[in-house]
Design a protein around this motif. Sequence first.
Motif, PDB file in Angstrom:
ATOM      1  N   UNK A  49      -1.540  17.914  27.291  1.00 38.82           N
ATOM      2  CA  UNK A  49      -1.364  19.011  26.333  1.00 38.82           C
ATOM      3  C   UNK A  49      -2.057  18.760  24.994  1.00 38.82           C
ATOM      4  N   UNK A  50      -2.404  17.529  24.729  1.00 36.94           N
ATOM      5  CA  UNK A  50      -3.075  17.219  23.468  1.00 36.94           C
ATOM      6  C   UNK A  50      -4.542  17.626  23.461  1.00 36.94           C
ATOM      7  N   UNK A  51      -5.058  17.971  24.632  1.00 33.04           N
ATOM      8  CA  UNK A  51      -6.481  18.245  24.761  1.00 33.04           C
ATOM      9  C   UNK A  51      -6.724  19.663  25.269  1.00 33.04           C
ATOM     10  N   UNK A  52      -7.924  20.228  24.989  1.00 38.87           N
ATOM     11  CA  UNK A  52      -8.999  19.638  24.187  1.00 38.87           C
ATOM     12  C   UNK A  52      -8.684  19.681  22.694  1.00 38.87           C
ATOM     13  N   UNK A  53      -9.281  18.786  21.955  1.00 36.47           N
ATOM     14  CA  UNK A  53      -9.116  18.754  20.503  1.00 36.47           C
ATOM     15  C   UNK A  53     -10.044  19.803  19.901  1.00 36.47           C
TER      16      UNK A  53
ATOM     17  N   UNK B 209      -5.399  13.182  16.752  1.00 39.12           N
ATOM     18  CA  UNK B 209      -4.512  12.934  17.885  1.00 39.12           C
ATOM     19  C   UNK B 209      -3.277  12.175  17.422  1.00 39.12           C
ATOM     20  N   UNK B 210      -2.107  12.643  17.837  1.00 35.91           N
ATOM     21  CA  UNK B 210      -0.874  12.047  17.348  1.00 35.91           C
ATOM     22  C   UNK B 210      -0.271  11.041  18.315  1.00 35.91           C
ATOM     23  N   UNK B 211      -0.394  11.300  19.612  1.00 29.71           N
ATOM     24  CA  UNK B 211       0.207  10.414  20.610  1.00 29.71           C
ATOM     25  C   UNK B 211      -0.880   9.517  21.195  1.00 29.71           C
ATOM     26  N   UNK B 212      -0.891   8.262  20.774  1.00 31.03           N
ATOM     27  CA  UNK B 212      -1.962   7.358  21.156  1.00 31.03           C
ATOM     28  C   UNK B 212      -1.479   6.127  21.908  1.00 31.03           C
ATOM     29  N   UNK B 213      -0.190   5.838  21.860  1.00 34.67           N
ATOM     30  CA  UNK B 213       0.321   4.626  22.500  1.00 34.67           C
ATOM     31  C   UNK B 213       1.481   4.975  23.419  1.00 34.67           C
ATOM     32  N   UNK B 214       1.789   4.047  24.306  1.00 35.04           N
ATOM     33  CA  UNK B 214       2.936   4.238  25.198  1.00 35.04           C
ATOM     34  C   UNK B 214       4.223   4.421  24.403  1.00 35.04           C
TER      35      UNK B 214
ATOM     36  N   UNK C 148     -14.108  10.105  15.605  1.00 35.77           N
ATOM     37  CA  UNK C 148     -13.213   8.948  15.521  1.00 35.77           C
ATOM     38  C   UNK C 148     -11.885   9.343  14.886  1.00 35.77           C
ATOM     39  N   UNK C 149     -11.945  10.076  13.790  1.00 33.18           N
ATOM     40  CA  UNK C 149     -10.722  10.493  13.099  1.00 33.18           C
ATOM     41  C   UNK C 149      -9.906  11.444  13.971  1.00 33.18           C
ATOM     42  N   UNK C 150     -10.584  12.380  14.634  1.00 37.39           N
ATOM     43  CA  UNK C 150      -9.893  13.346  15.488  1.00 37.39           C
ATOM     44  C   UNK C 150      -9.157  12.660  16.636  1.00 37.39           C
ATOM     45  N   UNK C 151      -9.689  11.529  17.093  1.00 38.83           N
ATOM     46  CA  UNK C 151      -9.071  10.808  18.207  1.00 38.83           C
ATOM     47  C   UNK C 151      -8.053   9.774  17.733  1.00 38.83           C
TER      48      UNK C 151
END
Length: 280
Positions: A182-186, A193-198, A251-254
């Motif tokens: 659901x986070x994509x596409x940016x 992007x807010x959810x980057x880790x487990x 980079x910032x967007x991701x």
Amino acid sequence: MANEIPGVNMEALRLQGFKVHELPSIVNIPAAHGRRDFYKMGLVSGEMAIDYGGQILELNGTVLFFVNPKVPRSVVRRSMNATGYACIFTESFMPAIVKRSPLWNTGDSPMIRLNSEQAAFMTGIFQKMLAVHHSDYSLKADLIKNCIELIIHEALSIQPPAYTLQNGAARLTHLFMDLLERQFPIEHAAEPLKLRTAQNFADILTVHVNYLNRSVKETTGKPTSVHIAERVAAEAKALLKHSDWSIAEIAYALGFNYPTYFNNYFKRLTGATPNSFRKV
């Protein structure tokens, strides 16, 4: 241009948000690889071979197809007598549908085979959409949306989603994968992007991160971190190829604070730097 679709006025598609057309009678029509801005659904009768995400799918008979723009695809072979219809639309035209419908799951086959009765019914809907699209009806966009929803519901009744949520681990994995996708596409460089880790996903799903990791690994065979990394890398590739954003903006967007971190991350996953990948 590589991003043009044969028989489609791309400018009109971008302005209206949708396009309905009859498939042209051309052999070996190339489809754009890796399009990320248009969803596609259609009805095809005949013989065709499609490379969908690296898997060759043989089409023989009458099928409905649902193409996710995140999955690279191209027509490998098409017979002279292959006929049908297609409806192309942007995510903004049908935002709720593309977010919740399993028919555009990136891991599933995009084709649903139809019998003669089902094919006749679907043909009628596509012909109705085509007639409406070329009409002067002021609410044509709303009617097209209704037709798209009808096709989706009929398709799901013919072939329910492939996944079965049989236990807690499978259910949790499904929720994780859905949340990830659901986070994509940016769409905007200024909204990182807010959810980057487990741990980020575990917090949202209100479970312990160890339980999430164990469930995902048990169900898919791959760790949570690998799913996240692969999806972030896929989005990075799409942005590098299909946007004019600078590498710093990407980079910032991701979710990377510094372009250097993104460069190292991308090279570790792909073997190439973002700059060299963009130039290929």
